[in-house]
Design a protein around this motif. Structure first.
Motif, PDB file in Angstrom:
ATOM      1  N   ALA A 206       0.840  -1.194   0.000  1.00 38.26           N
ATOM      2  CA  ALA A 206       0.000   0.000   0.000  1.00 38.26           C
ATOM      3  C   ALA A 206       0.880   1.250   0.000  1.00 38.26           C
ATOM      4  N   VAL A 207       0.536   2.214  -0.841  1.00 42.51           N
ATOM      5  CA  VAL A 207       1.283   3.467  -0.940  1.00 42.51           C
ATOM      6  C   VAL A 207       0.363   4.605  -0.512  1.00 42.51           C
ATOM      7  N   PHE A 208       0.816   5.378   0.471  1.00 42.64           N
ATOM      8  CA  PHE A 208      -0.001   6.420   1.087  1.00 42.64           C
ATOM      9  C   PHE A 208       0.605   7.805   0.875  1.00 42.64           C
ATOM     10  N   LEU A 209      -0.255   8.820   0.950  1.00 42.29           N
ATOM     11  CA  LEU A 209       0.198  10.186   1.175  1.00 42.29           C
ATOM     12  C   LEU A 209       0.175  10.450   2.675  1.00 42.29           C
ATOM     13  N   VAL A 210       1.061  11.301   3.143  1.00 45.14           N
ATOM     14  CA  VAL A 210       1.141  11.596   4.557  1.00 45.14           C
ATOM     15  C   VAL A 210       0.109  12.655   4.944  1.00 45.14           C
ATOM     16  N   ASN A 211      -0.301  12.628   6.216  1.00 40.82           N
ATOM     17  CA  ASN A 211      -1.250  13.563   6.805  1.00 40.82           C
ATOM     18  C   ASN A 211      -2.700  13.190   6.459  1.00 40.82           C
ATOM     19  N   ASP A 212      -3.621  14.119   6.739  1.00 40.25           N
ATOM     20  CA  ASP A 212      -5.053  13.893   6.555  1.00 40.25           C
ATOM     21  C   ASP A 212      -5.530  14.392   5.191  1.00 40.25           C
ATOM     22  N   PRO A 213      -6.683  13.891   4.730  1.00 41.92           N
ATOM     23  CA  PRO A 213      -7.199  14.337   3.432  1.00 41.92           C
ATOM     24  C   PRO A 213      -7.455  15.835   3.325  1.00 41.92           C
ATOM     25  N   ASP A 214      -7.663  16.505   4.454  1.00 39.15           N
ATOM     26  CA  ASP A 214      -7.961  17.939   4.371  1.00 39.15           C
ATOM     27  C   ASP A 214      -6.773  18.821   4.735  1.00 39.15           C
TER      28      ASP A 214
ATOM     29  N   PRO B  52       6.188  19.460   4.428  1.00 39.64           N
ATOM     30  CA  PRO B  52       5.035  20.130   5.051  1.00 39.64           C
ATOM     31  C   PRO B  52       4.026  19.145   5.634  1.00 39.64           C
ATOM     32  N   GLY B  53       3.742  18.076   4.917  1.00 43.30           N
ATOM     33  CA  GLY B  53       2.761  17.107   5.391  1.00 43.30           C
ATOM     34  C   GLY B  53       3.234  16.304   6.581  1.00 43.30           C
ATOM     35  N   ALA B  54       4.517  15.908   6.554  1.00 42.13           N
ATOM     36  CA  ALA B  54       5.054  15.106   7.653  1.00 42.13           C
ATOM     37  C   ALA B  54       5.370  15.959   8.876  1.00 42.13           C
ATOM     38  N   GLY B  55       5.812  17.186   8.623  1.00 44.53           N
ATOM     39  CA  GLY B  55       6.223  18.051   9.721  1.00 44.53           C
ATOM     40  C   GLY B  55       7.690  17.929  10.053  1.00 44.53           C
ATOM     41  N   TYR B  56       8.425  17.123   9.286  1.00 43.16           N
ATOM     42  CA  TYR B  56       9.867  16.961   9.481  1.00 43.16           C
ATOM     43  C   TYR B  56      10.485  16.520   8.161  1.00 43.16           C
ATOM     44  N   GLY B  57      11.780  16.699   8.046  1.00 49.85           N
ATOM     45  CA  GLY B  57      12.476  16.423   6.800  1.00 49.85           C
ATOM     46  C   GLY B  57      12.849  14.967   6.615  1.00 49.85           C
ATOM     47  N   TRP B  58      13.361  14.659   5.423  1.00 47.09           N
ATOM     48  CA  TRP B  58      13.785  13.298   5.087  1.00 47.09           C
ATOM     49  C   TRP B  58      14.904  12.831   6.019  1.00 47.09           C
ATOM     50  N   ASN B  59      15.718  13.755   6.513  1.00 52.05           N
ATOM     51  CA  ASN B  59      16.801  13.374   7.412  1.00 52.05           C
ATOM     52  C   ASN B  59      16.275  12.724   8.680  1.00 52.05           C
ATOM     53  N   VAL B  60      15.100  13.147   9.136  1.00 53.68           N
ATOM     54  CA  VAL B  60      14.499  12.538  10.321  1.00 53.68           C
ATOM     55  C   VAL B  60      13.981  11.145   9.993  1.00 53.68           C
ATOM     56  N   VAL B  61      13.375  10.989   8.831  1.00 51.09           N
ATOM     57  CA  VAL B  61      12.827   9.693   8.422  1.00 51.09           C
ATOM     58  C   VAL B  61      13.911   8.613   8.428  1.00 51.09           C
ATOM     59  N   LYS B  62      15.063   8.913   7.855  1.00 53.19           N
ATOM     60  CA  LYS B  62      16.103   7.892   7.678  1.00 53.19           C
ATOM     61  C   LYS B  62      17.047   7.768   8.870  1.00 53.19           C
ATOM     62  N   SER B  63      16.908   8.635   9.856  1.00 54.04           N
ATOM     63  CA  SER B  63      17.872   8.655  10.960  1.00 54.04           C
ATOM     64  C   SER B  63      17.960   7.361  11.771  1.00 54.04           C
ATOM     65  N   PRO B  64      16.886   6.533  11.909  1.00 55.54           N
ATOM     66  CA  PRO B  64      17.052   5.292  12.670  1.00 55.54           C
ATOM     67  C   PRO B  64      17.944   4.258  11.985  1.00 55.54           C
ATOM     68  N   GLY B  65      18.232   4.414  10.701  1.00 56.55           N
ATOM     69  CA  GLY B  65      19.146   3.491  10.019  1.00 56.55           C
ATOM     70  C   GLY B  65      18.656   2.067   9.914  1.00 56.55           C
ATOM     71  N   GLY B  66      17.351   1.875   9.764  1.00 54.91           N
ATOM     72  CA  GLY B  66      16.810   0.528   9.614  1.00 54.91           C
ATOM     73  C   GLY B  66      16.437  -0.138  10.923  1.00 54.91           C
ATOM     74  N   GLU B  67      16.529   0.591  12.013  1.00 49.66           N
ATOM     75  CA  GLU B  67      16.256   0.035  13.333  1.00 49.66           C
ATOM     76  C   GLU B  67      14.785   0.223  13.699  1.00 49.66           C
ATOM     77  N   ASN B  68      14.244  -0.750  14.455  1.00 49.14           N
ATOM     78  CA  ASN B  68      12.868  -0.631  14.907  1.00 49.14           C
ATOM     79  C   ASN B  68      12.671  -1.446  16.181  1.00 49.14           C
ATOM     80  N   TYR B  69      11.608  -1.127  16.898  1.00 48.49           N
ATOM     81  CA  TYR B  69      11.270  -1.819  18.134  1.00 48.49           C
ATOM     82  C   TYR B  69       9.778  -2.132  18.154  1.00 48.49           C
ATOM     83  N   ASP B  70       9.444  -3.226  18.820  1.00 49.51           N
ATOM     84  CA  ASP B  70       8.051  -3.559  19.080  1.00 49.51           C
ATOM     85  C   ASP B  70       8.034  -4.452  20.306  1.00 49.51           C
ATOM     86  N   ARG B  71       6.910  -4.531  20.972  1.00 49.71           N
ATOM     87  CA  ARG B  71       6.815  -5.511  22.043  1.00 49.71           C
ATOM     88  C   ARG B  71       6.705  -6.895  21.426  1.00 49.71           C
ATOM     89  N   VAL B  72       7.200  -7.895  22.128  1.00 49.49           N
ATOM     90  CA  VAL B  72       7.139  -9.268  21.640  1.00 49.49           C
ATOM     91  C   VAL B  72       5.678  -9.704  21.568  1.00 49.49           C
TER      92      VAL B  72
END
Length: 305
Positions: free
Chosen positions: A160-168, A214-234
């Protein structure tokens, strides 16, 4: 990836003002004190405060000290300030393949430059092999607001490919979305977490959000900053997300030359490059459409302890 046990800080007396000790209630909210706390926690000493790091330990120590100073009491098991929480920690290495195909043309994407992905799958390898990509606009299903971007489309086995933020977010007078969400104030429907959750609820194996600042509220540098890392509860096997890969597409990778980016200019109105012909693509009657196929193969790399 690794499974690690982390801590959750618990304190009694946080849910309602009357439960706070008198000393805590007597302290008026002071902007300078709030600013001091934020500056302290954001300082280099705390190293980003990530789970499993010395920064996490220092953060917990700092918060415990502040709670004790307020006269709060610990609310964890056996009178402790913390309780153990099993977490899944994943860290992707550089993907061996990331590409999108439209018609007979395959375009490779560079991790961190054109696309950023991570995974919450507890396994060593994740892959998406020639999965259809479906552009779903803002990807919002809000019956209480009379809005449905999905129109019954089957997302099982698809990306699925989305646009960021709300429809309005950038809707103008006369368009369907005006007044249905929060305008410039993002609702939960606009957040990346909602979009990934909605894609998983519908059985998608991948989810990508087209980034624009504008839609995300932050730049691409913030998006990629985790470097492929993620967390979730087991989670038990029957509660795992269906998403093999989830992440973002850089705005310049989704351009007007391909189907993924056909409506991107609707989300870039602030930049003055909106394609008026695309107006109907994100209205209340817009329907999802196929946008090509995606390929992605990634292996884990050693996760931090």
């Amino acid at each position: 990836m690794c499974m690690t046990v982390r801590t959750m800080l618990l304190a009694l007396g946080l849910s309602a003002a009357p439960l706070l000790p008198a000393a805590a209630q007597a302290q008026a909210i002071a902007p300078d004190r709030l600013e001091s706390s934020v500056r302290t926690l954001a300082s280099d000493l705390f190293q980003g405060r990530a789970p499993g790091t010395i920064g996490e330990e220092r953060t917990i120590g700092y918060l415990v000290g502040r709670f004790e100073a307020l006269g709060l009491e610990p609310g964890g098991p056996d009178g402790q300030w913390v309780q153990t929480v099993p977490l899944l920690h994943t860290q992707l290495g550089t993907p061996t393949q990331l590409a999108v195909t439209q018609g007979s043309e395959t375009t490779p994407w560079t991790f961190g430059e054109n696309v950023y992905v991570s995974t919450l799958q507890p396994k060593d390898n994740v892959s998406i092999d020639k999965a259809p990509m479906v552009f779903v606009g803002y990807g919002v299903s809000a019956p209480e607001r009379g809005w449905d971007d999905f129109k019954g489309v089957d997302l099982k086995g698809k990306v699925a490919v989305f646009l960021v933020n709300d429809p309005d977010f950038e809707a103008v007078k006369g368009e369907d979305a005006v007044g249905k969400f929060g305008g410039k104030t993002m609702t939960y429907y606009g957040r990346w977490t909602y979009k990934f959750e909605e894609a998983a609820r519908r059985g998608a194996i991948g989810a990508l959000i087209v980034h624009d600042t504008p839609g995300a509220g932050y730049g691409w540098n913030v998006v990629k900053s985790p470097g492929g890392e993620n967390y979730d509860r087991v989670r038990p096997a029957d509660r795992l997300t269906s998403l093999q890969l989830q992440g973002w597409v850089a705005g310049d990778a989704a351009n007007e030359d391909n189907e993924i980016g056909h409506g991107l200019s609707v989300n870039r109105r602030a930049n003055g490059d909106r394609d008026r012909r695309a107006k109907g693509d994100h209205g209340i009657d817009a329907r999802p459409r196929l946008s090509g196929t995606a390929q992605g193969v990634a292996r884990r790399r050693s996760a931090k302890a």
